[in-house]
Design an enzyme around this catalytic site. Structure first.
Site, PDB file in Angstrom:
ATOM      1  NE  ARG A  46      -0.078   1.738   3.571  1.00  0.00           N
ATOM      2  CZ  ARG A  46       0.559   2.424   4.193  1.00  0.00           C
ATOM      3  NH1 ARG A  46       1.872   2.216   3.698  1.00  0.00           N
ATOM      4  NH2 ARG A  46       0.783   3.485   3.758  1.00  0.00           N
ATOM      5  N   GLY A  47       0.564   2.350  -0.483  1.00  0.00           N
ATOM      6  CA  GLY A  47       0.981   3.717  -0.465  1.00  0.00           C
ATOM      7  C   GLY A  47       1.085   3.872  -2.014  1.00  0.00           C
ATOM      8  CB  ALA A  48       0.572   7.072  -3.812  1.00  0.00           C
ATOM      9  NE  ARG A  89      -6.413   0.288  -1.564  1.00  0.00           N
ATOM     10  CZ  ARG A  89      -5.694   1.102  -1.065  1.00  0.00           C
ATOM     11  NH1 ARG A  89      -4.538   1.402  -0.881  1.00  0.00           N
ATOM     12  NH2 ARG A  89      -6.414   1.891  -0.256  1.00  0.00           N
ATOM     13  CD  GLN A 196      -3.891   2.254   6.594  1.00  0.00           C
ATOM     14  OE1 GLN A 196      -4.465   2.555   7.831  1.00  0.00           O
ATOM     15  NE2 GLN A 196      -3.770   2.413   5.026  1.00  0.00           N
ATOM     16  CG  ASP A 237      -3.316   8.219  -2.243  1.00  0.00           C
ATOM     17  OD1 ASP A 237      -2.562   7.973  -0.521  1.00  0.00           O
ATOM     18  OD2 ASP A 237      -2.265   6.774  -2.337  1.00  0.00           O
ATOM     19  CG  ASN A 247      -2.572  11.194   1.479  1.00  0.00           C
ATOM     20  OD1 ASN A 247      -2.059  10.824   1.950  1.00  0.00           O
ATOM     21  ND2 ASN A 247      -2.393  11.591   3.408  1.00  0.00           N
ATOM     22  CE  LYS A 248      -5.376   5.851   4.024  1.00  0.00           C
ATOM     23  NZ  LYS A 248      -6.331   4.412   3.600  1.00  0.00           N
TER      24      LYS A 248
HETATM   25  O1  MRU Z   1      -4.951   2.863   2.164  1.00  0.00           O
HETATM   26  P1  MRU Z   1      -2.908   3.566   2.332  1.00  0.00           P
HETATM   27  O2  MRU Z   1      -2.813   2.947   3.252  1.00  0.00           O
HETATM   28  O3  MRU Z   1      -2.312   3.047   0.595  1.00  0.00           O
HETATM   29  O4  MRU Z   1      -3.115   4.921   1.992  1.00  0.00           O
HETATM   30  C1  MRU Z   1      -1.705   5.562   2.168  1.00  0.00           C
HETATM   31  C2  MRU Z   1      -1.886   7.401   1.780  1.00  0.00           C
HETATM   32  O5  MRU Z   1      -2.986   7.476   1.964  1.00  0.00           O
HETATM   33  C3  MRU Z   1      -0.771   7.689   2.023  1.00  0.00           C
HETATM   34  O6  MRU Z   1      -0.184   8.636   2.874  1.00  0.00           O
HETATM   35  C4  MRU Z   1      -0.439   8.124   0.874  1.00  0.00           C
HETATM   36  O7  MRU Z   1      -0.510   6.694  -0.528  1.00  0.00           O
HETATM   37  C5  MRU Z   1       0.762   8.971   0.484  1.00  0.00           C
HETATM   38  S1  MRU Z   1       2.465   7.855   1.096  1.00  0.00           S
HETATM   39  C6  MRU Z   1       3.910   7.800   0.319  1.00  0.00           C
END
Ligand code: MRU
Length: 347
Positions: A46-48, A89, A196, A237, A247-248
């Site tokens: 996970r994470g962009a 996703r 997270q 993201d 973002n999250k």
């Molecule tokens: O749902 P997730 O855990 O994939 O969400 C991730 C985030 O929101 C991060 O902050 C974002 O991807 C930036 S990662 C460098």
């Protein structure tokens, strides 16, 4: 902080199963596209930026057993693999950026035979993996200038080594500042529903010996009111042309609070997180996730079984709330529309 979040192992993808952290550091090997897509949906990876790298490697999984030599069939097969990965996703644009780059390799080499295109695709996926590591360090170095010795900062979700191929975006700023010899404190929001922040960010920062304090999401306002907070750093993201940043879920709340408390709010994200095809955050697709993520945690029910749930995984922070966007090209400041164009399109 350097950690092998995701690597290509010639015939499979090895990734850290982030659903098991912080208590177990377990690796998951994916030999096929479907298990990789499941791992993405479950947030094992996970994470962009990490999703971008996973998408590139996912295409390699999708082509490794292709047997024919017909380029038309091969091209159609790649398209189907990309569609499958693209359906995993919706919000992180890095995933689609990586798929586009893989498809571009196919389009740019119409006359190569199938084994030659496969080699070019592997080269491209590995290039994206390496670029991710490089740009994270560049962002870290630019962002570290914003960290002062003895300062206190807030972050949300996990925008660290685990969200990239290593090092991280928002947490990369902290790692670079630490490497420059600065000491500072970080508050990490736990980041419900999937924690997270509590599970991943705290784990990473503790491993790196950065002074981190965990708070529940609903403590952010009180912490900003009662402690001296010098800045907020979050990842993204997808960032629209006008600087609106998804973002999250909970990031927008932090940005609103930051404005009220006069705390500078920064986004840290590479060029691959910018979606210049869209004008504003209103056009960003927001992933809706299952109700049980909110009704329970870790197998424990936390609400009545049938309660209605609203569970958007991301929110959009208006560009007006953002003081700067730290990128590998430098820190972009308002007016974002003009300056984003200038940074990435030489406009
Ligand atoms: O749902 P997730 O855990 O994939 O969400 C991730 C985030 O929101 C991060 O902050 C974002 O991807 C930036 S990662 C460098």
């Amino acid at each position: 902080m350097s950690i092998s979040t995701i690597v290509w192992k010639k015939d499979h993808v090895r990734l850290i199963d982030q659903t098991k952290l912080p208590h177990e550091l377990v690796y998951l090997d994916c030999y096929d596209v479907e298990p990789l897509c499941d791992a993405i949906k479950r947030l094992s990876v996970r994470g962009a930026p990490a999703l971008g790298v996973a998408a590139g490697f996912g295409v390699l999984l999708g082509i490794k057993d292709f047997t024919g030599h017909d380029r038309h069939l091969f091209n159609a097969h790649i398209e189907q693999v990309c569609a499958q990965i693209g359906a995993s996703r919706p919000t992180a644009v890095n995933l689609f950026y990586a798929l586009d780059r893989m498809q571009m390799v196919v389009e740019k080499h119409p006359h190569e035979d199938v084994p030659a295109v496969c080699r070019l695709l592997e080269k491209e996926a590995m290039a994206m993996f390496k670029e991710d590591q490089q740009v994270c360090r560049q962002m870290g170095n630019f962002g570290a200038k914003l960290i002062r010795k003895g300062g206190t900062y807030i972050t949300v979700c996990n925008a660290g080594a685990l969200a990239t191929s290593d090092y991280g975006t928002a947490l990369g700023v902290f790692y670079s500042a630490q490497a420059e010899g600065k000491d500072f404190k970080v508050f990490s929001l736990e980041t419900r529903p999937l924690l997270q922040g509590a599970r991943l960010t705290v784990w990473e920062l503790m491993q790196s010996k950065i002074d981190v304090t965990l708070i529940c999401d609903n403590m952010a306002a009180s912490v900003m009111k009662n402690q001296k907070i010098d800045g907020i750093f979050a990842g993204a993201d997808r960032i629209a042309s006008n600087g609106d940043a998804a973002n999250k879920i909970g990031t927008y709340m932090l940005a609103v609070l930051a404005k009220y408390h006069k705390v500078p709010f920064y986004i840290v994200a590479p060029e691959s997180t910018f979606d210049l095809s869209i004008k504003s955050g209103e056009q960003i697709p927001i992933e809706q996730r299952g109700a049980d993520e909110v009704r329970s945690f870790g197998g424990c029910k936390t609400a009545p079984d049938k309660v209605k749930v609203f569970n958007p995984a991301f929110d959009v922070t208006d560009h007006g709330l953002i003081k700067g966007i730290v990128t590998e090209k430098g820190i972009i400041t308002p007016p974002f529309k003009t300056n984003i164009k200038r940074a990435f399109l030489n406009g």
